[in-house]
Design a protein around this motif. Structure first.
Motif, PDB file in Angstrom:
ATOM      1  N   ILE A  25       7.163  -2.867   5.253  1.00 51.60           N
ATOM      2  CA  ILE A  25       7.142  -2.149   3.969  1.00 51.60           C
ATOM      3  C   ILE A  25       8.472  -2.324   3.242  1.00 51.60           C
ATOM      4  CG2 ILE A  25       6.909   0.107   2.883  1.00 51.60           C
ATOM      5  CD1 ILE A  25       5.170   0.953   5.247  1.00 51.60           C
ATOM      6  N   TRP A  48       8.793  -5.902   1.928  1.00 52.10           N
ATOM      7  CA  TRP A  48       7.926  -6.077   0.759  1.00 52.10           C
ATOM      8  C   TRP A  48       8.530  -5.429  -0.486  1.00 52.10           C
ATOM      9  CZ3 TRP A  48       5.108  -2.356  -2.070  1.00 52.10           C
ATOM     10  CH2 TRP A  48       4.130  -2.872  -2.940  1.00 52.10           C
ATOM     11  N   THR A  49       9.201  -4.291  -0.304  1.00 48.46           N
ATOM     12  CA  THR A  49       9.741  -3.551  -1.444  1.00 48.46           C
ATOM     13  C   THR A  49      11.002  -4.180  -2.004  1.00 48.46           C
ATOM     14  OG1 THR A  49       8.830  -1.479  -0.547  1.00 48.46           O
ATOM     15  CG2 THR A  49      10.563  -1.294  -2.216  1.00 48.46           C
ATOM     16  N   ALA A  60       4.520   3.307  -1.979  1.00 53.00           N
ATOM     17  CA  ALA A  60       4.375   2.044  -1.256  1.00 53.00           C
ATOM     18  C   ALA A  60       3.935   2.295   0.185  1.00 53.00           C
ATOM     19  CB  ALA A  60       5.691   1.272  -1.286  1.00 53.00           C
ATOM     20  N   THR A  61       4.492   3.304   0.820  1.00 52.89           N
ATOM     21  CA  THR A  61       4.120   3.605   2.205  1.00 52.89           C
ATOM     22  C   THR A  61       2.677   4.074   2.300  1.00 52.89           C
ATOM     23  OG1 THR A  61       6.417   4.270   2.623  1.00 52.89           O
ATOM     24  CG2 THR A  61       4.777   4.905   4.258  1.00 52.89           C
ATOM     25  N   GLU A  69       9.873   6.166   4.161  1.00 51.56           N
ATOM     26  CA  GLU A  69       8.810   5.449   4.855  1.00 51.56           C
ATOM     27  C   GLU A  69       8.439   6.104   6.194  1.00 51.56           C
ATOM     28  OE1 GLU A  69      10.702   2.748   1.934  1.00 51.56           O
ATOM     29  OE2 GLU A  69      11.427   4.093   3.507  1.00 51.56           O
ATOM     30  N   TRP A  74       0.487   0.984   1.969  1.00 51.08           N
ATOM     31  CA  TRP A  74       0.475   0.177   3.186  1.00 51.08           C
ATOM     32  C   TRP A  74      -0.218   0.895   4.348  1.00 51.08           C
ATOM     33  CZ3 TRP A  74       1.222  -4.770   4.252  1.00 51.08           C
ATOM     34  CH2 TRP A  74       1.887  -5.554   3.298  1.00 51.08           C
ATOM     35  N   SER A  75      -0.202   2.224   4.331  1.00 49.66           N
ATOM     36  CA  SER A  75      -0.842   2.958   5.433  1.00 49.66           C
ATOM     37  C   SER A  75      -2.340   2.692   5.488  1.00 49.66           C
ATOM     38  CB  SER A  75      -0.576   4.459   5.280  1.00 49.66           C
ATOM     39  OG  SER A  75      -1.238   4.990   4.140  1.00 49.66           O
ATOM     40  N   SER A 104       6.297  -2.221  11.474  1.00 46.26           N
ATOM     41  CA  SER A 104       5.428  -1.904  10.342  1.00 46.26           C
ATOM     42  C   SER A 104       6.254  -1.307   9.202  1.00 46.26           C
ATOM     43  CB  SER A 104       4.331  -0.919  10.774  1.00 46.26           C
ATOM     44  OG  SER A 104       3.488  -1.496  11.754  1.00 46.26           O
TER      45      SER A 104
END
Length: 295
Positions: A166, A169-170, A125-126, A234, A129-130, A162
């Motif tokens: 994440i 969102w998770t 996920a990170t 993260e 998003w990065s 930021s």
């Protein structure tokens, strides 16, 4: 003889679980606490003359608490938790109420969609998003530059939020499912009585649903408090693209660095115990506060 078999039967069935619980939970905790009160001294240039283990009392804890970066990481996570947990639980509650309302359409599909991010590992996920955070890759940054807005998702003042994005969102969908499970336990007779009294959707949510889902809200907040202090994947992944994230940005990252970069496992054990203690105290204080209000 029959009474003896009846007595031992439950313990026989529980034995595999108890063995795993002892080996994977209680024993590591005991070893960590024991290590936090000891110090290891190596003799010789390369430790070839032997290793001596001594009881250190609270020296490791004093060294951990004397590390300003570790203390700053705990304060940073407390700020993170106050903002992120509040927003996440509020969003989870709103989504749960909307999906369980009588007018909701395709609630099963939307529950699955909102819960799906929880099934994605934190590292993946990170990384995903990065691509929206890194200059040169992010279409959001390019779009902002096109309209004259300079976006910096990885700056010293913004990278914490930021990461919060994440995490939100998770875990929003996960917390939403817990709240939905509590909503489904409300008897239909309560809704029927409210309908007879002329209560609208807002009144039902405020006077019936929110008070009755308080146990689920308490559970999700406690889980989130504990998870906040355990934040690790993260910031570690973003560390390679965000100079503002140092090796001790979060408490768990600080303990990891102390153990595997500085090879000081005893101080790292003390830091781990302190993290667990802070999580316990915050959770206990929150539970006491909620119990006092419910009386």
């Amino acid at each position: 003889m029959k009474g003896t078999r009846t007595t031992w039967a439950p313990w026989t069935l529980l034995a595999p679980f108890l063995a795993l619980f002892l080996l994977t939970f209680l024993l590591p905790i005991a070893v960590a606490i024991g290590s936090s009160f000891t110090t290891v001294t190596r003799s010789g240039v390369f430790g070839e003359k032997g290793v001596t283990t001594q009881f250190a009392w609270f020296a490791n804890y004093a060294q951990a608490l004397g590390n300003p970066n570790f203390i700053a990481s705990i304060g940073r996570m407390l700020l993170f938790g106050v903002v992120q947990v509040t927003l996440m639980i509020a969003l989870s509650t709103v989504l749960a109420l909307l999906l369980e309302s009588a007018s909701a359409r395709w609630p099963g599909m939307f529950r699955a969609v909102y819960f799906l991010p929880y099934g994605i590992p934190g590292v993946i996920a990170t990384i995903l998003w990065s691509f929206l955070y890194v200059p040169g890759l992010s279409p959001l940054i390019d779009l902002g530059a096109a309209v004259g807005v300079q976006l910096d998702f990885l700056g010293p003042d913004t990278v914490l939020w930021s990461i919060a994005n994440i995490v939100t969102w998770t875990y929003t969908g996960y917390n939403m499912m817990i709240i939905i499970a509590q909503l489904k336990s409300i008897p239909t007779e309560v809704y029927e009585a409210a309908k007879v009294d002329g209560a609208g959707p807002w009144r039902v949510a405020r006077s019936i649903q929110l008070p009755l889902i308080r146990p689920a809200l308490t559970l999700t907040i406690v889980f989130s408090i504990i998870g906040t202090l355990q934040l690790f994947a993260e910031p570690q992944v973003l560390q390679s693209v965000a100079p503002a994230i140092d090796s001790e940005y979060t408490p768990n990252l600080s303990a990891y660095t102390t153990a595997f970069a500085y090879n000081d496992y005893n101080v790292a054990a003390a830091q781990s115990v302190l993290i667990a203690l802070v999580a316990f105290l915050l959770s206990f204080a929150f539970l006491r506060l909620t119990n006092r209000r419910s009386r």
